[in-house]
Design a protein around this motif. Structure first.
Motif, PDB file in Angstrom:
ATOM      1  N   UNK A 114       9.203  -0.904  17.849  1.00  0.00           N
ATOM      2  CA  UNK A 114       7.949  -1.523  17.455  1.00  0.00           C
ATOM      3  C   UNK A 114       6.909  -0.500  17.005  1.00  0.00           C
ATOM      4  N   UNK A 115       6.957   0.711  17.572  1.00  0.00           N
ATOM      5  CA  UNK A 115       6.013   1.745  17.149  1.00  0.00           C
ATOM      6  C   UNK A 115       6.251   2.098  15.681  1.00  0.00           C
ATOM      7  N   UNK A 116       7.511   2.219  15.305  1.00  0.00           N
ATOM      8  CA  UNK A 116       7.839   2.539  13.916  1.00  0.00           C
ATOM      9  C   UNK A 116       7.419   1.407  12.986  1.00  0.00           C
ATOM     10  N   UNK A 117       7.732   0.164  13.373  1.00  0.00           N
ATOM     11  CA  UNK A 117       7.372  -0.976  12.532  1.00  0.00           C
ATOM     12  C   UNK A 117       5.856  -1.128  12.421  1.00  0.00           C
ATOM     13  N   UNK A 118       5.161  -0.970  13.531  1.00  0.00           N
ATOM     14  CA  UNK A 118       3.710  -1.115  13.499  1.00  0.00           C
ATOM     15  C   UNK A 118       3.040  -0.058  12.652  1.00  0.00           C
ATOM     16  N   UNK A 119       3.451   1.204  12.797  1.00  0.00           N
ATOM     17  CA  UNK A 119       2.853   2.277  12.000  1.00  0.00           C
ATOM     18  C   UNK A 119       3.221   2.143  10.527  1.00  0.00           C
ATOM     19  N   UNK A 120       4.441   1.675  10.227  1.00  0.00           N
ATOM     20  CA  UNK A 120       4.843   1.487   8.830  1.00  0.00           C
ATOM     21  C   UNK A 120       4.029   0.386   8.170  1.00  0.00           C
ATOM     22  N   UNK A 121       3.836  -0.723   8.875  1.00  0.00           N
ATOM     23  CA  UNK A 121       3.017  -1.794   8.320  1.00  0.00           C
ATOM     24  C   UNK A 121       1.567  -1.352   8.149  1.00  0.00           C
ATOM     25  N   UNK A 122       1.070  -0.564   9.083  1.00  0.00           N
ATOM     26  CA  UNK A 122      -0.292  -0.049   8.957  1.00  0.00           C
ATOM     27  C   UNK A 122      -0.428   0.821   7.708  1.00  0.00           C
ATOM     28  N   UNK A 123       0.569   1.690   7.483  1.00  0.00           N
ATOM     29  CA  UNK A 123       0.538   2.528   6.283  1.00  0.00           C
ATOM     30  C   UNK A 123       0.590   1.680   5.013  1.00  0.00           C
ATOM     31  N   UNK A 124       1.391   0.613   5.035  1.00  0.00           N
ATOM     32  CA  UNK A 124       1.482  -0.284   3.878  1.00  0.00           C
ATOM     33  C   UNK A 124       0.148  -0.967   3.609  1.00  0.00           C
ATOM     34  N   UNK A 125      -0.472  -1.519   4.646  1.00  0.00           N
ATOM     35  CA  UNK A 125      -1.743  -2.220   4.451  1.00  0.00           C
ATOM     36  C   UNK A 125      -2.840  -1.259   3.998  1.00  0.00           C
ATOM     37  N   UNK A 126      -2.862  -0.053   4.553  1.00  0.00           N
ATOM     38  CA  UNK A 126      -3.875   0.918   4.147  1.00  0.00           C
ATOM     39  C   UNK A 126      -3.655   1.344   2.700  1.00  0.00           C
ATOM     40  N   UNK A 127      -2.395   1.545   2.310  1.00  0.00           N
ATOM     41  CA  UNK A 127      -2.097   1.930   0.928  1.00  0.00           C
ATOM     42  C   UNK A 127      -2.521   0.851  -0.056  1.00  0.00           C
ATOM     43  N   UNK A 128      -2.268  -0.416   0.316  1.00  0.00           N
ATOM     44  CA  UNK A 128      -2.645  -1.539  -0.545  1.00  0.00           C
ATOM     45  C   UNK A 128      -4.111  -1.931  -0.376  1.00  0.00           C
ATOM     46  N   UNK A 129      -4.834  -1.234   0.493  1.00  0.00           N
ATOM     47  CA  UNK A 129      -6.244  -1.498   0.749  1.00  0.00           C
ATOM     48  C   UNK A 129      -6.489  -2.937   1.218  1.00  0.00           C
ATOM     49  N   UNK A 130      -5.601  -3.387   2.083  1.00  0.00           N
ATOM     50  CA  UNK A 130      -5.745  -4.716   2.685  1.00  0.00           C
ATOM     51  C   UNK A 130      -6.547  -4.570   3.974  1.00  0.00           C
ATOM     52  N   UNK A 131      -7.660  -5.277   4.100  1.00  0.00           N
ATOM     53  CA  UNK A 131      -8.450  -5.159   5.338  1.00  0.00           C
ATOM     54  C   UNK A 131      -7.681  -5.682   6.540  1.00  0.00           C
ATOM     55  N   UNK A 132      -7.685  -4.910   7.608  1.00  0.00           N
ATOM     56  CA  UNK A 132      -6.970  -5.291   8.815  1.00  0.00           C
ATOM     57  C   UNK A 132      -7.717  -6.412   9.530  1.00  0.00           C
ATOM     58  N   UNK A 133      -6.942  -7.364  10.053  1.00  0.00           N
ATOM     59  CA  UNK A 133      -7.556  -8.483  10.748  1.00  0.00           C
ATOM     60  C   UNK A 133      -6.530  -9.534  11.098  1.00  0.00           C
ATOM     61  N   UNK A 134      -6.970 -10.775  11.107  1.00  0.00           N
ATOM     62  CA  UNK A 134      -6.130 -11.893  11.536  1.00  0.00           C
ATOM     63  C   UNK A 134      -4.876 -12.003  10.676  1.00  0.00           C
ATOM     64  N   UNK A 135      -5.022 -11.963   9.362  1.00  0.00           N
ATOM     65  CA  UNK A 135      -3.887 -12.231   8.475  1.00  0.00           C
ATOM     66  C   UNK A 135      -2.906 -11.080   8.405  1.00  0.00           C
ATOM     67  N   UNK A 136      -3.355  -9.857   8.593  1.00  0.00           N
ATOM     68  CA  UNK A 136      -2.407  -8.751   8.643  1.00  0.00           C
ATOM     69  C   UNK A 136      -1.532  -8.846   9.890  1.00  0.00           C
ATOM     70  N   UNK A 137      -2.108  -9.308  10.995  1.00  0.00           N
ATOM     71  CA  UNK A 137      -1.304  -9.519  12.208  1.00  0.00           C
ATOM     72  C   UNK A 137      -0.311 -10.654  11.992  1.00  0.00           C
ATOM     73  N   UNK A 138      -0.737 -11.720  11.312  1.00  0.00           N
ATOM     74  CA  UNK A 138       0.161 -12.839  11.025  1.00  0.00           C
ATOM     75  C   UNK A 138       1.348 -12.366  10.194  1.00  0.00           C
TER      76      UNK A 138
END
Length: 265
Positions: A114-138
């Protein structure tokens, strides 16, 4: 005595393992009806009370965190069950190029830490400039719930007799009627099990949520943050209530299954 142990040692070991697994749940329930000496103490005191159960949202921020967790779990479960069921039907009933590769890819989110998946998704959202919040968790929860839904529904489909559908078609049922009246009722227990599994996994997740939630606070994050200054007893109430709800759902499912078996007999 030695003969009894030789005949029942498997039962004894099973009961010991179950007691070990349920011990933390028992402790959480006891903490929900006990008034400790201070918030940083987890020792049971002689004072017992049900006041926390009468005011389960008395702790500041607990109600909002619980609503967010339930909302994320419901949305993620709904989307994962729909997509996962369709994928399971495609993988179980059809032959196509890349089917074996798809089966392997389905298991990757289950096997990835889960650490790998969580950090990878975080890198993806930051690269795409997607604001973190409810929908990124969904989106993150749909990703790992999807694998469990596909595996569960696919296992149910593997145990179905295809001749039942063929018989329905021979009796002039259309493809939609066959699916609605024969296939879907037979697969529904697997879909329900996948939905319950996805709901519990999504509600319980902390690591992936902590990476991708931003300022949104979920129930697991609330418990983690509160642990620094003392977990409120209301959090133990919510945890115990979730366990009892899950237990009731399982017992109800078992009762329905037993009733259907008696009717068939």
């Amino acid at each position: 005595m030695s003969r009894w142990v030789a005949d029942h040692w498997v039962l004894v070991v099973g009961l010991v393992v179950l007691a070990y697994l349920f011990l933390p749940i028992v402790v959480v329930f006891l903490l929900s009806v006990n008034r400790p000496a201070n918030r940083l103490s987890y020792d049971l005191s002689p004072e017992w009370t049900f006041s926390y159960w009468l005011d389960p949202f008395g702790a500041a921020g607990l109600g909002d965190a619980l609503r967010v967790s339930v909302g994320i779990a419901l949305v993620a479960t709904l989307v994962a069950v729909v997509l996962g069921t369709l994928m399971a039907f495609a993988l179980a009933r059809h032959r196509f190029r890349g089917r074996s590769t798809t089966n392997v890819l389905i298991f990757l989110p289950m096997a990835t830490p889960e650490v790998v998946m969580g950090s990878s998704l975080l890198a993806l959202f930051v690269t795409l400039r997607v604001p973190l919040g409810f929908w990124t968790v969904v989106v993150a929860h749909i990703l790992f719930c999807l694998s469990f839904v596909v595996v569960t529904v696919k296992a149910r489909l593997a145990g179905l007799d295809p001749r039942l559908q063929e018989a329905a078609m021979d009796l002039y049922a259309s493809e939609w009627q066959t699916f609605r009246r024969v296939t879907l009722p037979l697969v529904l227990p697997g879909i329900a099990a996948a939905a319950m599994l996805s709901l519990s996994l999504s509600f319980d997740d902390f690591i992936i949520t902590n990476f991708n939630s931003g300022s949104v606070n979920t129930f697991p994050k609330f418990v983690y943050i509160s642990s620094l200054r003392g977990i409120p007893a209301q959090a133990n109430v919510i945890a115990s209530a979730m366990f009892f709800l899950a237990l009731i759902a399982v017992l109800f499912g078992q009762a329905v299954t037993a009733g259907r078996k008696k009717q068939r007999a």
